[in-house]
Scaffold this motif. Structure first.
Motif, PDB file in Angstrom:
ATOM      1  N   LYS A  91      57.111 -29.898  58.780  1.00  9.70           N
ATOM      2  CA  LYS A  91      58.289 -29.168  59.245  1.00  9.70           C
ATOM      3  C   LYS A  91      58.159 -27.704  58.846  1.00  9.70           C
ATOM      4  O   LYS A  91      57.604 -27.384  57.797  1.00  9.70           O
ATOM      5  CB  LYS A  91      59.556 -29.752  58.619  1.00  9.70           C
ATOM      6  N   MET A  92      58.675 -26.843  59.679  1.00  8.75           N
ATOM      7  CA  MET A  92      58.661 -25.412  59.381  1.00  8.75           C
ATOM      8  C   MET A  92      60.085 -24.964  59.069  1.00  8.75           C
ATOM      9  O   MET A  92      60.631 -24.080  59.702  1.00  8.75           O
ATOM     10  CB  MET A  92      58.059 -24.633  60.546  1.00  8.75           C
ATOM     11  N   ASP A  93      60.658 -25.619  58.054  1.00  6.53           N
ATOM     12  CA  ASP A  93      62.057 -25.385  57.724  1.00  6.53           C
ATOM     13  C   ASP A  93      62.245 -24.740  56.346  1.00  6.53           C
ATOM     14  O   ASP A  93      63.302 -24.858  55.740  1.00  6.53           O
ATOM     15  CB  ASP A  93      62.843 -26.692  57.806  1.00  6.53           C
ATOM     16  N   ASN A 124      58.438 -20.714  57.253  1.00  6.74           N
ATOM     17  CA  ASN A 124      59.758 -20.562  57.850  1.00  6.74           C
ATOM     18  C   ASN A 124      59.565 -20.507  59.366  1.00  6.74           C
ATOM     19  O   ASN A 124      58.602 -19.906  59.846  1.00  6.74           O
ATOM     20  CB  ASN A 124      60.402 -19.267  57.354  1.00  6.74           C
ATOM     21  N   GLU A 125      60.457 -21.112  60.099  1.00  6.89           N
ATOM     22  CA  GLU A 125      60.309 -21.203  61.556  1.00  6.89           C
ATOM     23  C   GLU A 125      60.103 -19.837  62.217  1.00  6.89           C
ATOM     24  O   GLU A 125      59.333 -19.708  63.165  1.00  6.89           O
ATOM     25  CB  GLU A 125      61.518 -21.914  62.176  1.00  6.89           C
ATOM     26  N   LYS A 126      60.760 -18.799  61.706  1.00  8.02           N
ATOM     27  CA  LYS A 126      60.613 -17.478  62.333  1.00  8.02           C
ATOM     28  C   LYS A 126      59.189 -16.934  62.188  1.00  8.02           C
ATOM     29  O   LYS A 126      58.784 -16.054  62.928  1.00  8.02           O
ATOM     30  CB  LYS A 126      61.632 -16.482  61.791  1.00  8.02           C
ATOM     31  N   SER A 128      56.538 -19.096  62.344  1.00 12.27           N
ATOM     32  CA  SER A 128      55.678 -20.195  62.812  1.00 12.27           C
ATOM     33  C   SER A 128      54.544 -19.688  63.703  1.00 12.27           C
ATOM     34  O   SER A 128      53.456 -20.262  63.700  1.00 12.27           O
ATOM     35  CB  SER A 128      56.500 -21.260  63.539  1.00 12.27           C
TER      36      SER A 128
END
Length: 169
Positions: A91-93, A124-126, A128
């Protein structure tokens, strides 16, 4: 110039671009607070991951469930490549993107392998979009056996950084 030489030059340019990405984002993603020198002779993967996750959590990169996600990823397939492991969550959370570093001159038992360098990646998703490029740059950099031998001897984050920059320039 033949086709093989052209492909070789293209690959060289692509590799140089990957190293530039690593150099450009190094100060943003790497930190002395996320460095760990393992002085044990018989460390285990889980122990090192706990230490690195605690460092990431203390610096507000990850939540308390990050370690569980990293261990799930490791159970699916080992992230060890020769003397290095690059564990991460599926997960990229994460709250922030960063890398926690462990260097173990004595080695860490990592499944069936023994690694000396661990780069635990929190994404972090931003960021990714950078993950693939950063991951590829790290793999490219550490595919050179000579850098692994030098990094194994690093005792501080500053030494680690100096070695990384000497190989990316």
């Amino acid at each position: 110039m033949n086709l093989k030489e052209i492909y070789s030059q293209i690959q060289t340019v692509l590799d140089r671009k990957k190293m530039q990405i690593l150099t450009e984002y190094y100060p943003q993603f790497f930190s002395p607070a996320l460095f760990y020198l393992d002085k044990q002779a018989d460390s285990r993967r889980e122990d090192i991951l706990k230490i690195l996750c605690r460092k990431l959590r203390n610096e507000h990169f990850v939540s308390s469930h990050f370690l569980d996600e990293v261990l799930k990823r490791e159970q699916a397939a080992s992230t060890a490549f020769g003397q290095i492991a690059i564990p991460h969550s599926m997960k990229m959370d994460c709250e922030k993107t960063g890398l926690a570093i462990a260097i173990s001159p004595g080695g860490i038992q990592w499944g069936t392998q023994r690694v000396h360098i661990v780069l635990l990646i929190a994404i972090n998703e931003k960021n990714s979009h950078l993950f693939k490029e950063l991951y590829e740059a790290l793999i490219l950099l550490f595919s050179d056996p000579s850098i692994l031998e030098v990094l194994r001897q690093c005792k501080t984050f500053e030494e680690f950084t100096s070695v990384i920059f000497s190989y990316t320039m």
